[in-house]
Enzyme design. Sequence first.
Site, PDB file in Angstrom:
ATOM      1  N   SER A 152      12.653  57.272  54.564  1.00  0.00           N
ATOM      2  CA  SER A 152      12.692  56.675  55.893  1.00  0.00           C
ATOM      3  C   SER A 152      11.752  55.491  55.955  1.00  0.00           C
ATOM      4  CB  SER A 152      12.269  57.702  56.951  1.00  0.00           C
ATOM      5  OG  SER A 152      12.060  57.073  58.196  1.00  0.00           O
ATOM      6  N   TYR A 166       6.154  63.496  59.840  1.00  0.00           N
ATOM      7  CA  TYR A 166       7.387  62.908  59.301  1.00  0.00           C
ATOM      8  C   TYR A 166       7.059  61.671  58.479  1.00  0.00           C
ATOM      9  CZ  TYR A 166      12.110  60.901  59.274  1.00  0.00           C
ATOM     10  OH  TYR A 166      13.324  60.378  58.895  1.00  0.00           O
TER      11      TYR A 166
END
Length: 261
Positions: A152, A166
């Site tokens: 990501s 995350y």
Amino acid sequence: MTGRLQNKVVLITGAGSVGPGWGNGRAIAVRMVEEGAKVMALDLEAARLDETLSRANAVRHIHHGDIASMTCDVTHAAAIEAAVKATLERFGRLDVLVNNVGGSAAGGPVELSEAVWDTQIDHNLKSVFLMCKHVLPVMEQQGAGAIVNISSTSGIRWTGSAQVAYAATKAAVMAKVSEKVKVYEIGIDELKPDPANANAGTVRGHKMIEDSVAQTGLHRGVAIDANGYLVAGNKTQQAAIDAGFKKAVVVETDGDTLVVT
């Protein structure tokens, strides 16, 4: 459709979706079957795989692709070992691993609980480690293989909201490099703010997808076809074709960056 993945065997984690429509894993699985791959689709819940199987079976005839599925908790080594064994028993080899499982939890270091931090580490990072741990020996024995880790852009920079666990796990995924097989680290989080959100598991209309592509330039990294689904398989297909080429690559698919290390 070129059939350039014909007879390649691909193991995909998170190949279902939490709702109807296109999520990343479902799009990858269907696209690869469409191109002739033999896919083992994994998900935590069998029901999430139903639509994936239905869509894949509808296109498998195009280039003689195939798909099988099984449930698998990718945070547990025994479950992963069973999935790899089942893949080899069904298809005879394993050419490509796509580590697609992942999810975010909101919160900075103060707000985020320790329990949620631990869960994020298991879900986003330990899963990648365990899958590679059990798949790499197979690829080493074959003398070729490719691993695609879905990372990501949150692991590279601030993306608009606090999600410290995350971001940390996705940065770690990009830092992990194998010396034995070609590894693509594909940061595609900016690909799914709404039109192709893996968590929502839904595509909210062709127009929104087209707008997203136009605004972000994502067509440079991926493609979206006339039916409105994310062809996340474009980069994964290339990984399969190049299996055995020993270099690690980080591909950022927001249209800005391609970094080769």
